[in-house]
Design a protein around this motif. Structure first.
Motif, PDB file in Angstrom:
ATOM      1  N   GLY A 197       0.881  -1.218  -0.007  1.00  0.00           N
ATOM      2  CA  GLY A 197      -0.014   0.060   0.123  1.00  0.00           C
ATOM      3  C   GLY A 197       0.726   1.236  -0.211  1.00  0.00           C
ATOM      4  O   GLY A 197       1.913   1.175   0.168  1.00  0.00           O
ATOM      5  N   GLN A 198       0.327   2.318  -0.243  1.00  0.00           N
ATOM      6  CA  GLN A 198       0.880   3.633  -0.055  1.00  0.00           C
ATOM      7  C   GLN A 198       0.368   4.440   1.079  1.00  0.00           C
ATOM      8  O   GLN A 198      -0.472   4.313   1.493  1.00  0.00           O
ATOM      9  N   ARG A 199       1.839   5.002   1.623  1.00  0.00           N
ATOM     10  CA  ARG A 199       1.212   6.033   2.939  1.00  0.00           C
ATOM     11  C   ARG A 199       0.496   6.867   2.200  1.00  0.00           C
ATOM     12  O   ARG A 199       0.618   7.470   1.358  1.00  0.00           O
ATOM     13  N   LYS A 200      -0.555   7.353   3.224  1.00  0.00           N
ATOM     14  CA  LYS A 200      -1.240   8.530   2.631  1.00  0.00           C
ATOM     15  C   LYS A 200      -0.565   9.796   2.907  1.00  0.00           C
ATOM     16  O   LYS A 200       0.154  10.167   3.970  1.00  0.00           O
ATOM     17  N   SER A 201      -0.443  10.683   1.966  1.00  0.00           N
ATOM     18  CA  SER A 201       0.332  12.232   2.179  1.00  0.00           C
ATOM     19  C   SER A 201      -0.697  13.094   2.827  1.00  0.00           C
ATOM     20  O   SER A 201      -1.959  13.030   2.361  1.00  0.00           O
ATOM     21  N   ARG A 202      -0.654  13.754   3.765  1.00  0.00           N
ATOM     22  CA  ARG A 202      -1.305  14.657   4.292  1.00  0.00           C
ATOM     23  C   ARG A 202      -1.661  15.910   3.452  1.00  0.00           C
ATOM     24  O   ARG A 202      -0.564  16.316   2.728  1.00  0.00           O
TER      25      ARG A 202
END
Ligand SMILES: NC(=O)C1=CN([C@@H]2O[C@H](COP(=O)(O)OP(=O)(O)OC[C@H]3O[C@@H](n4cnc5c(N)ncnc54)[C@H](O)[C@@H]3O)[C@@H](O)[C@H]2O)C=CC1
Ligand SMILES: C[N+](C)(C)CC(=O)CC(=O)[O-]
Length: 488
Positions: A483-488
């Motif tokens: 998965g991809q880390r969610k960017s804020r």
């Protein structure tokens, strides 16, 4: 529209040519008066369909259309390339060429002849410029070599055109510059054949012993490096001249029945050594040794997978060693179990020059299989109708592995019950991680289908490992998902 090739004579060799053209996307028309020819070609084609695509790492073109003509005139119509593969009789070949050239005078016309020179084939030809030898090797659909032999009467531009077509269907056209009976390769085969017949006739060796002498040793070397490069390496650092100084005198000894040998003098030594330098002087002997060794490892691995020839020797040797080893001694349990030692082989390398992604999973399977053997769930267990199937895998590619690298594989058991086995494999090079693979395996009944409880004797071997490994530090990467880390 697909290009069209015509095959005249649909026996062993004609069938192989038909298959190679068809699988290369050409339409093929075959002419052979033998009513059995369609069946025979169908069988060769079935073999070729099962074999040739295995050599390709890119999609094959859609297969061409196969037709059988009732006469030679229809067969050659609109054909870009014609390959004659009728029986090895010169008067038959002359008759066939006369008929072909009456209907297709300008088409490229290759002959599969094993021994006739092109000038002999051309004796009665109405257009000798396009008639040449294109001598293949059985099985034609797999072996790349085709000896292309023109005579002085050939149009060399047309010969280049023919060579290009042969390259397009995956062959290696070797241009034989001087016509000679039996070309290049069949002269070798014939010399070896004659020597072998003498050895059998004189009661020195059986056919089986001769075949073993070839396939257990020098046959493997020849297959990957040929004759002169093999002997260059055998000369050690001093190379070809040293090799010749050491073994040149044998030419006058009775080492062969074929005693009509060239005079062994400085001129011959300089000629051979000079050509050898030109051929391979750009590599050091050590480089050549490494190439040779990697090639041999690749061959032998393939032969081992097939349990054939020298590969069977390796398998038998493994089995003997396994039987001699102290009975299933469990390695220490205070660390992950180190179970596999592997080497990165030529076939494992991809276009990026490092180990291809599927081999990471393969390396992990080697560890899993070793582990299953250790707990008594190996091949005997599988033969009895029980096995572990992999249900889920998560691979982390952590490092590159290069050709020849030595890898180790270890396993840590994360958990197990009657039906599940949760494993964590580490593939390492010199202690540095190359990959980790987390897997869930399910225990299955391979006869009736579905999961089922593992045999008590296997569970009994598994349980102490589970308990001991529960006390080890848990790998930080377990339970990961892609998965991809969610960017804020
Ligand atoms: N068998 C081998 O290992 C190799 C053979 N060759 C060469 O390939 C050629 C063919 O050999 P094989 O395929 O082994 O022979 P084969 O005996 O298997 O096939 C010859 C075919 O030619 C057909 N034929 C006979 N007269 C014909 C005609 N007038 N028109 C059309 N077809 C006709 C026959 O019915 C037969 O099917 C020969 O020149 C041989 O020297 C080349 C490389 C290897
Ligand atoms: C035996 N033979 C002369 C027909 C062999 C060949 O021509 C080539 C081959 O495939 O070995």
């Amino acid at each position: 529209m697909a290009r069209k090739a015509t095959i005249i004579g649909g026996g062993v060799i004609g069938g192989g040519w038909a298959a190679r053209f068809l699988l290369s996307g050409w339409d093929v028309s075959v002419y052979d008066p033998d009513p059995e020819a369609p069946r025979k070609i169908g069988e060769v084609l079935a073999n070729a369909r099962a074999a040739l695509p295995a050599l390709a790492d890119v999609p094959m073109p859609p297969e061409g259309r196969l037709t059988f003509a009732n006469n030679l005139k229809d067969a050659v119509e609109d054909s870009e390339y014609i390959q004659e593969s009728v029986s090895e009789r010169i008067e038959l070949k002359h008759r066939v060429y006369a008929e072909i050239q009456a209907h297709a005078p300008d088409a490229l016309l290759g002959s599969s002849t094993s021994g006739y020179k092109p000038s002999q084939l051309q004796e009665k030809s109405t257009n000798p410029e396009v008639l040449f030898v294109a001598h293949p090797f059985n099985p034609v659909y797999l072996l790349p070599l085709v000896e292309v032999v023109p005579s002085p009467k050939n149009d060399l531009q047309r010969i280049e055109e023919a060579k290009e077509i042969l390259r397009e269907i995956g062959m290696y056209p070797l241009h034989v510059r001087k016509e000679i009976d039996a070309h290049i390769a069949d002269r070798f085969l014939e010399a070896v054949w004659r020597e072998a017949l003498w050895l059998v006739k004189d009661g020195v060796a059986t056919t089986e012993e001769i075949d073993e002498a070839i396939r257990m040793g020098f046959g493997l070397r020849w297959g990957q490096m040929g004759l002169f490069d093999t002997y260059r390496v055998a000369g050690g650092e001093a190379g070809m001249k040293h090799f010749m100084a050491q073994f040149g005198p044998c030419l006058s000894w009775p080492w062969t029945k074929l005693m009509d040998v060239p005079e062994f003098n400085d001129e011959l030594v300089d000629l051979i050594a000079g050509q050898s330098d030109a051929q391979s002087g750009h590599m050091t002997i050590r480089e050549m040794e490494r190439i040779r060794d990697q090639n041999l490892i690749g061959f032998l691995r393939v032969l081992k997978e097939r349990n054939w020839g020298a590969g069977k020797v390796l398998l038998d040797h493994d089995a003997r060693r396994a039987a001699e080893a102290p009975a299933a001694k469990l390695p220490a349990l205070d660390a992950p179990l180190l179970l596999s030692h592997m080497q990165v082989l030529p076939g494992w390398i991809d276009y990026n020059g490092h180990m291809t992604e599927s081999r990471y999973l393969f390396a992990s399977s080697e560890v899993t299989n070793a582990f299953l053997g250790l707990i008594g769930a190996g091949l005997d267990y599988v033969a009895a109708g029980r096995s572990y199937y992999t249900a889920e895998s998560h691979i982390m590619h952590l490092g590159e592995a290069r050709l020849g690298d030595a890898l180790t594989g270890s396993v840590q058991v994360l958990g197990a019950d009657e039906k599940r086995l949760h494993l964590f494999m580490r593939i390492e090079r010199d202690g540095a991680p190359v990959a980790t693979i987390e897997q869930m395996l399910l225990h299955v009944d391979t006869v009736n289908g579905g999961t089922c409880p593992v045999a008590p004797e296997v569970l009994a071997k598994l349980q102490p490992i589970v308990t001991a490994h529960a006390a080890l530090p848990q790998p930080k990467d377990t339970g990961r998902y892609v998965g991809q880390r969610k960017s804020r």
